[in-house]
Structure formats: C-alpha cells, structure tokens
Motif scaffolding. Structure first.
Motif, PDB file in Angstrom:
ATOM      1  N   ILE A  73      49.895  61.865  13.867  1.00 46.31           N
ATOM      2  CA  ILE A  73      48.506  61.906  14.337  1.00 46.31           C
ATOM      3  C   ILE A  73      47.535  61.914  13.160  1.00 46.31           C
ATOM      4  N   ILE A  74      47.804  62.766  12.175  1.00 45.99           N
ATOM      5  CA  ILE A  74      46.927  62.854  11.002  1.00 45.99           C
ATOM      6  C   ILE A  74      46.885  61.526  10.264  1.00 45.99           C
ATOM      7  N   TYR A  75      48.050  60.917  10.086  1.00 45.43           N
ATOM      8  CA  TYR A  75      48.109  59.639   9.384  1.00 45.43           C
ATOM      9  C   TYR A  75      47.362  58.555  10.159  1.00 45.43           C
ATOM     10  N   SER A  76      47.507  58.566  11.480  1.00 39.81           N
ATOM     11  CA  SER A  76      46.864  57.542  12.302  1.00 39.81           C
ATOM     12  C   SER A  76      45.341  57.624  12.209  1.00 39.81           C
ATOM     13  N   VAL A  77      44.823  58.847  12.137  1.00 41.04           N
ATOM     14  CA  VAL A  77      43.374  59.042  12.132  1.00 41.04           C
ATOM     15  C   VAL A  77      42.774  58.842  10.746  1.00 41.04           C
ATOM     16  N   TRP A  78      43.433  59.416   9.714  1.00 42.51           N
ATOM     17  CA  TRP A  78      42.828  59.423   8.377  1.00 42.51           C
ATOM     18  C   TRP A  78      43.525  58.550   7.340  1.00 42.51           C
ATOM     19  N   GLY A  79      44.800  58.260   7.545  1.00 49.50           N
ATOM     20  CA  GLY A  79      45.524  57.571   6.491  1.00 49.50           C
ATOM     21  C   GLY A  79      45.796  56.107   6.724  1.00 49.50           C
ATOM     22  N   SER A  80      45.702  55.660   7.964  1.00 51.01           N
ATOM     23  CA  SER A  80      46.042  54.274   8.279  1.00 51.01           C
ATOM     24  C   SER A  80      44.867  53.347   7.998  1.00 51.01           C
ATOM     25  N   SER A  81      45.208  52.122   7.569  1.00 54.01           N
ATOM     26  CA  SER A  81      44.175  51.125   7.280  1.00 54.01           C
ATOM     27  C   SER A  81      43.785  50.328   8.528  1.00 54.01           C
ATOM     28  N   THR A  82      44.507  50.502   9.610  1.00 52.62           N
ATOM     29  CA  THR A  82      44.205  49.759  10.828  1.00 52.62           C
ATOM     30  C   THR A  82      42.995  50.355  11.542  1.00 52.62           C
ATOM     31  N   ASN A  83      42.297  49.524  12.279  1.00 54.14           N
ATOM     32  CA  ASN A  83      41.140  49.987  13.047  1.00 54.14           C
ATOM     33  C   ASN A  83      41.529  50.448  14.451  1.00 54.14           C
ATOM     34  N   PHE A  84      42.820  50.400  14.749  1.00 52.24           N
ATOM     35  CA  PHE A  84      43.288  50.766  16.082  1.00 52.24           C
ATOM     36  C   PHE A  84      44.400  51.816  15.964  1.00 52.24           C
ATOM     37  N   PRO A  85      44.025  53.085  15.728  1.00 52.13           N
ATOM     38  CA  PRO A  85      45.021  54.129  15.503  1.00 52.13           C
ATOM     39  C   PRO A  85      45.567  54.748  16.783  1.00 52.13           C
ATOM     40  N   TRP A  86      45.167  54.198  17.950  1.00 52.50           N
ATOM     41  CA  TRP A  86      45.471  54.885  19.195  1.00 52.50           C
ATOM     42  C   TRP A  86      46.964  54.990  19.476  1.00 52.50           C
ATOM     43  N   LEU A  87      47.724  53.962  19.141  1.00 54.74           N
ATOM     44  CA  LEU A  87      49.164  54.024  19.401  1.00 54.74           C
ATOM     45  C   LEU A  87      49.789  55.168  18.607  1.00 54.74           C
ATOM     46  N   GLY A  88      49.385  55.312  17.351  1.00 57.06           N
ATOM     47  CA  GLY A  88      49.902  56.404  16.537  1.00 57.06           C
ATOM     48  C   GLY A  88      49.551  57.763  17.116  1.00 57.06           C
ATOM     49  N   ILE A  89      48.340  57.902  17.630  1.00 60.35           N
ATOM     50  CA  ILE A  89      47.916  59.164  18.235  1.00 60.35           C
ATOM     51  C   ILE A  89      48.733  59.455  19.492  1.00 60.35           C
ATOM     52  N   ILE A  90      48.977  58.409  20.284  1.00 57.20           N
ATOM     53  CA  ILE A  90      49.772  58.571  21.507  1.00 57.20           C
ATOM     54  C   ILE A  90      51.205  58.973  21.158  1.00 57.20           C
ATOM     55  N   VAL A  91      51.784  58.285  20.156  1.00 58.88           N
ATOM     56  CA  VAL A  91      53.155  58.607  19.742  1.00 58.88           C
ATOM     57  C   VAL A  91      53.232  60.032  19.211  1.00 58.88           C
ATOM     58  N   GLY A  92      52.276  60.414  18.362  1.00 55.40           N
ATOM     59  CA  GLY A  92      52.268  61.773  17.817  1.00 55.40           C
ATOM     60  C   GLY A  92      52.164  62.819  18.906  1.00 55.40           C
ATOM     61  N   SER A  93      51.305  62.569  19.895  1.00 58.08           N
ATOM     62  CA  SER A  93      51.165  63.501  21.015  1.00 58.08           C
ATOM     63  C   SER A  93      52.458  63.560  21.824  1.00 58.08           C
ATOM     64  N   GLY A  94      53.101  62.404  21.954  1.00 54.79           N
ATOM     65  CA  GLY A  94      54.369  62.369  22.675  1.00 54.79           C
ATOM     66  C   GLY A  94      55.444  63.195  21.991  1.00 54.79           C
ATOM     67  N   LEU A  95      55.462  63.187  20.650  1.00 53.93           N
ATOM     68  CA  LEU A  95      56.449  63.963  19.902  1.00 53.93           C
ATOM     69  C   LEU A  95      56.249  65.457  20.095  1.00 53.93           C
ATOM     70  N   LEU A  96      55.015  65.849  20.388  1.00 53.47           N
ATOM     71  CA  LEU A  96      54.731  67.265  20.620  1.00 53.47           C
ATOM     72  C   LEU A  96      55.183  67.720  22.006  1.00 53.47           C
ATOM     73  N   THR A  97      55.267  66.775  22.942  1.00 52.41           N
ATOM     74  CA  THR A  97      55.591  67.139  24.329  1.00 52.41           C
ATOM     75  C   THR A  97      56.958  66.640  24.792  1.00 52.41           C
ATOM     76  N   LEU A  98      57.494  65.623  24.137  1.00 52.59           N
ATOM     77  CA  LEU A  98      58.743  64.991  24.585  1.00 52.59           C
ATOM     78  C   LEU A  98      59.911  65.970  24.725  1.00 52.59           C
ATOM     79  N   PRO A  99      60.137  66.873  23.736  1.00 52.05           N
ATOM     80  CA  PRO A  99      61.304  67.762  23.845  1.00 52.05           C
ATOM     81  C   PRO A  99      61.307  68.633  25.093  1.00 52.05           C
ATOM     82  N   SER A 100      60.131  68.931  25.641  1.00 56.65           N
ATOM     83  CA  SER A 100      60.078  69.776  26.835  1.00 56.65           C
ATOM     84  C   SER A 100      60.323  68.983  28.116  1.00 56.65           C
ATOM     85  N   ILE A 101      60.347  67.653  27.992  1.00 57.29           N
ATOM     86  CA  ILE A 101      60.506  66.787  29.166  1.00 57.29           C
ATOM     87  C   ILE A 101      61.929  66.260  29.278  1.00 57.29           C
TER      88      ILE A 101
END
Length: 209
Positions: A73-101
């Motif tokens: 999530i941090i890399y997607s928002v501040w470190g990536s050169s792409t203008n579309f960081p949403w996939l990274g944010i979604i993946v990062g959020s998924g990693l926070l919730t996936l183990p409980s599912i």
C-alpha cells in the motif's frame, strides 16, 4: 527451528547490515524489520496441515502477509511511478484481510502470490513481480525443497537488488541475502532440535547438510 528464532536472527542480520553501512535510526529500524521478515520467507513452502510441527504456523503467516500488505500500500501510494496505484492498494488491503477468509494455507499463499504478481505488472515493479512468482511457486512446493537451497537464496537476493534499486535504501539487498541465508543455516542438521538438514544444492544434489 521455530519461526520466532528465524525472525530474531533475521532481525539481527538487519541490525548488523545497518551498523556496517552506518544507517540512520529510521533506516536501521527498517532494515531490522526487513531482516526479520526475510528470515521467515523460506518457510512459505510449509503446508498448513503441518503448522504445529514445522517452523511457520498461521499466526506467523498472518503477521508476515500483514506487513507485506502495508508495504504494498505504501509503495503504491508514494513509491510507484504509475498514475494508477489502485490495484496495489487493493492487493495490499487484500493481504491484510485474506488470512481471515481463506483457511487453507497453500491456497491462501497461491492467491497471494498471483495477486502480488498482478500488482507488480500493473505498477511496473520488478521486485513485486519477483515476489509474486516466489510466493506462488513456494505455495506448491514440499517443505525444505527449492526455497531451502542456493537457488532460493540467489533468487531472493535478486529480489533484494531490485527492491533496493526501487526504494533507494542502501543495504536492502545485503539484508535480503543474509537474512535468507540465516534461515538456511539455522535449519542445518548440526543445529540442536533439527531432525532434518538442508539440501543446499538441490535439485542437482541430494546432499543434506
């Protein structure tokens, strides 16, 4: 060797690298945490049904994936050169919730690896792609196979190189290499409590050290 020991020794490796390069406090803390996490990485090949008998149980896996999610999530928002960081944010959020599912550890790891790889492609990030490939393959391997070999060490050192080039923090590649190597050394059969050793040269040799 248990997960706590691998995490601590990996963290010590991070402290050693930070001291060697003269890192400031924030960088030293980052390298220490990275080293601890890398010290757990080779055991991503662990089957969830053996969680109570081998080195990484689900609690450690949840911890590791949670940190990885925050990092993505941090890399997607501040470190990536792409203008579309949403996939990274979604993946990062998924990693926070996936183990409980997802209960089955192997399936959770496979889906995690595929998601991280997809995020890496979207963000044009070599280290994220390499991490996704590593996790995906590790999820299908038997315990102490290629992740516990010089091939695994070399691959993850390459991951560390690209991560260091991307985030511009000196010492990252060294921490990835030494932290990973510390895991292999601690799993060698001359260490007390280890019933099995490590086949460093697989798949070319079955010699167990």
């Amino acid at each position: 060797m248990d997960g706590k020991t691998h995490f601590i020794v990996g963290g010590i490796a991070g402290v050693g690298v930070a001291n060697y390069i003269g890192a400031d406090l924030s960088t030293a803390v980052s390298l220490t945490l990275l080293g601890g996490c890398v010290g757990l990485v080779p055991d991503l090949d662990v089957n969830g049904t053996l969680a109570k008998r081998v080195t990484m149980n689900k609690n450690w896996l949840v911890f590791l994936l949670g940190l990885l999610g925050i990092m993505v999530i941090i890399y997607s928002v501040w470190g990536s050169s792409t203008n579309f960081p949403w996939l990274g944010i979604i993946v990062g959020s998924g990693l926070l919730t996936l183990p409980s599912i997802i209960v089955k550890q192997k399936m959770m790891l496979l889906l995690t690896g595929l998601a991280i790889g997809a995020a890496g492609i979207s963000l044009q990030s070599t280290w994220l792609i390499m991490l996704g490939v590593y996790i995906s393959i590790a999820s299908r391997l038997p315990h102490r196979s290629l992740t516990h070999s010089l091939i695994g060490l070399g691959y993850f050192s390459g991951f560390g190189y690209f991560l260091e080039q991307d985030i511009k923090i000196d010492g990252v590649m060294f921490v990835c290499s030494i932290g990973y190597l510390s895991h292999l050394i601690l799993d060698m059969k001359w260490i007390p409590k280890n019933r099995r050793g490590v086949k460093f040269f697989q798949p070319f040799s079955k010699l167990e050290l």
